[in-house]
Design an enzyme around this catalytic site. Structure first.
Site, mmCIF file in Angstrom:
data_model
loop_
_atom_site.group_PDB
_atom_site.id
_atom_site.type_symbol
_atom_site.label_atom_id
_atom_site.label_comp_id
_atom_site.label_asym_id
_atom_site.label_seq_id
_atom_site.Cartn_x
_atom_site.Cartn_y
_atom_site.Cartn_z
ATOM 1 C CG ASN A 145 -46.928 -29.998 -37.605
ATOM 2 O OD1 ASN A 145 -47.083 -30.097 -36.660
ATOM 3 N ND2 ASN A 145 -46.666 -29.163 -38.381
ATOM 4 C CE1 TYR B 55 -38.271 -23.462 -25.689
ATOM 5 C CE2 TYR B 55 -36.136 -23.219 -25.268
ATOM 6 C CZ TYR B 55 -37.008 -23.961 -25.710
ATOM 7 O OH TYR B 55 -36.791 -25.266 -26.090
HETATM 8 N N1 NAP Z 1 -34.269 -27.445 -31.611
HETATM 9 C C1 NAP Z 1 -33.619 -27.455 -30.418
HETATM 10 O O1 NAP Z 1 -32.311 -27.130 -30.637
HETATM 11 C C2 NAP Z 1 -34.138 -27.802 -29.083
HETATM 12 C C3 NAP Z 1 -33.402 -27.411 -28.215
HETATM 13 C C4 NAP Z 1 -33.955 -28.327 -27.003
HETATM 14 C C5 NAP Z 1 -35.446 -28.733 -27.061
HETATM 15 N N2 NAP Z 1 -35.972 -28.499 -27.904
HETATM 16 C C6 NAP Z 1 -37.494 -28.794 -27.917
HETATM 17 O O2 NAP Z 1 -37.697 -29.857 -28.925
HETATM 18 C C7 NAP Z 1 -39.324 -29.528 -29.376
HETATM 19 C C8 NAP Z 1 -39.165 -29.490 -30.791
HETATM 20 O O3 NAP Z 1 -38.498 -28.392 -31.104
HETATM 21 P P1 NAP Z 1 -38.184 -28.236 -32.760
HETATM 22 O O4 NAP Z 1 -36.841 -27.259 -32.705
HETATM 23 O O5 NAP Z 1 -38.567 -29.287 -33.610
HETATM 24 O O6 NAP Z 1 -39.377 -26.855 -33.054
HETATM 25 P P2 NAP Z 1 -40.060 -26.420 -34.298
HETATM 26 O O7 NAP Z 1 -39.412 -26.882 -35.577
HETATM 27 O O8 NAP Z 1 -40.391 -25.207 -33.998
HETATM 28 O O9 NAP Z 1 -41.527 -27.671 -34.345
HETATM 29 C C9 NAP Z 1 -42.374 -27.059 -33.195
HETATM 30 C C10 NAP Z 1 -43.696 -27.837 -33.313
HETATM 31 O O10 NAP Z 1 -44.520 -27.553 -32.480
HETATM 32 C C11 NAP Z 1 -45.973 -27.395 -33.055
HETATM 33 N N3 NAP Z 1 -46.644 -26.553 -32.238
HETATM 34 C C12 NAP Z 1 -46.151 -25.189 -31.791
HETATM 35 N N4 NAP Z 1 -47.167 -24.633 -31.066
HETATM 36 C C13 NAP Z 1 -48.249 -25.781 -30.811
HETATM 37 C C14 NAP Z 1 -49.704 -25.709 -30.405
HETATM 38 N N5 NAP Z 1 -50.112 -24.787 -29.891
HETATM 39 N N6 NAP Z 1 -50.465 -26.855 -30.543
HETATM 40 C C15 NAP Z 1 -49.842 -27.844 -31.107
HETATM 41 N N7 NAP Z 1 -48.717 -27.786 -31.649
HETATM 42 C C16 NAP Z 1 -47.957 -26.779 -31.692
HETATM 43 C C17 NAP Z 1 -45.500 -26.857 -34.260
HETATM 44 O O11 NAP Z 1 -46.647 -26.905 -35.146
HETATM 45 P P3 NAP Z 1 -46.887 -25.882 -36.190
HETATM 46 O O12 NAP Z 1 -46.006 -26.497 -37.287
HETATM 47 O O13 NAP Z 1 -48.147 -25.759 -36.383
HETATM 48 O O14 NAP Z 1 -46.213 -24.577 -35.903
HETATM 49 C C18 NAP Z 1 -44.401 -27.873 -34.634
HETATM 50 O O15 NAP Z 1 -44.831 -28.940 -35.106
HETATM 51 C C19 NAP Z 1 -39.743 -28.422 -28.335
HETATM 52 O O16 NAP Z 1 -40.449 -29.074 -27.360
HETATM 53 C C20 NAP Z 1 -38.610 -27.798 -28.074
HETATM 54 O O17 NAP Z 1 -38.530 -26.844 -26.937
HETATM 55 C C21 NAP Z 1 -35.662 -28.091 -29.217
#
Ligand code: NAP
Length: 335
Positions: free
Chosen positions: A35, A187
């Protein structure tokens, strides 16, 4: 450190075009956290390739907004919402059952939380928040999805890792960071736990003769300020865009952050146990195959983590040998 089979040499293939994906009509793909953020763009890109995409989200309104946004860009997109809260381990079995599918071609284990500040938080089940959601939630979910993945001709489990895991090591005596809690380290360790899980799962799948693949992909550095607007899911102002410009030299938007995961799902050349990442220093750019080396290959740590996770969750993913794509068997073993 135990020895492992060397990972295949990085592919030199330049054929992959992130804007011209292979068609994926008829495939069912679940994206956890579809989402928002990177998961939203994984879902949008897979829907654009014709796949039926299920957005796993704990919030119905957010999932609806994401589906509306995707449909506005991908006319005729086939989308569904699955209620999914990875913080509630006991709810995941019914979430998997609510899929009501006869097979699942891929799952992208993308949802994640990263806390910036103390104090240490726990889920309702009492697990440290990041380890509990990022790792244990996906460990448990994978178990319940196993029969559906095994029923697909070539199921794929794509775990979203992180650059942050490179410099971390697990503390097997304190997986839940009860001592000396530091959010950034916890994390990074939760992401490392996910990657160890994915590589261990790959070894178990191969040992079982399963056709299901377990692959790791990570987005590099992906910032909201570099991400194109998708109102109301994500809105970027002119100010955000300007402020993001210097960072754009090093990292990228979440649309591009999604590319390694999309490739890991769709590229027919992808093999189990691989690691896909952005081309430029692993931080930005088109996806490339990266070597799996160093602590990522520590099979002993991975096996001990698996055992600890099984005990904490009370079940484990189990894939049995498959005689043919139509006679696949998989189950979840409960302890
Ligand atoms: N952004 C980066 O630079 C980066 C770098 C390395 C790895 N990552 C990894 O990439 C993935 C996505 O990151 P992002 O930056 O897109 O994060 P984000 O924008 O914060 O999105 C996180 C997503 O996870 C969902 N979520 C959180 N808690 C949850 C739960 N208890 N049950 C189900 N869904 C849940 C959130 O839903 P809600 O909207 O309801 O909160 C949202 O859809 C993560 O695994 C992160 O560790 C990101």
């Amino acid at each position: 450190m135990s020895s492992v089979t060397p990972s295949p040499a990085p592919s030199q293939s330049q054929q992959w075009d992130v804007h011209r994906l292979p068609r994926a009509e008829g495939r069912n793909i679940l994206v956890t956290g579809g989402n928002a953020g990177i998961g939203y763009f994984v879902a949008e890109q897979l829907a654009g390739a014709g796949a039926t995409v299920v957005l796993g989200s704990r919030n119905t309104d957010k999932a609806r907004a994401a589906m509306d946004s995707i449909r506005a860009r991908v006319p005729g997109a086939r989308l569904r919402h699955l209620r999914l809260d990875l913080a509630e381990l006991t709810s995941l079995r019914s979430s998997a059952e609510a899929l009501e599918l006869d097979r699942l071609d891929a799952v992208v284990l993308n949802a994640g939380v990263a806390l910036d500040d103390p104090p240490r938080k726990v889920t309702e089940d009492g697990h440290e928040f990041m380890f509990g959601i990022n790792h244990l939630g996906h460990f448990a979910l994978t178990g319940w999805l196993a029969p559906l993945l095994a029923a697909a001709p070539a199921g794929r489990i794509v775990t979203v890792g992180s650059f942050a895991a490179r410099s971390e090591r697990l503390d097997l005596e304190d997986l839940q960071s009860t001592r000396d809690y530091r959010p950034k380290r916890t994390y990074g360790r939760s992401k490392l736990a996910q990657m160890h899980f994915a590589f261990e799962l790959d070894r178990r799948l191969r040992a079982a003769g399963s056709t299901v693949l377990s692959v790791v992909a990570h987005p590099g550095g992906a910032l909201d300020s570099l991400t194109p607007s998708r109102p109301p899911v994500h809105e970027r102002s002119a100010g955000d865009r300007l402020r993001g410009l210097p960072a754009g030299l090093l990292v990228q938007g979440k649309d591009a952050g999604a590319w390694p995961m999309v490739r890991a799902v769709l590229d027919p050349e992808v093999r189990g146990g691989q690691l896909w990442e952005p081309r430029v220093f692993g931080l930005r750019g088109r996806p490339r195959l990266a070597p799996v080396q160093g602590h990522y290959t520590d099979t002993e740590v991975a096996a001990r983590l698996w055992e600890a996770s099984r005990e904490l969750v009370g079940s484990e993913p189990h894939f049995a040998a498959q005689e043919s794509s139509t006679a696949a068997t998989a189950s979840i073993s409960t302890s």
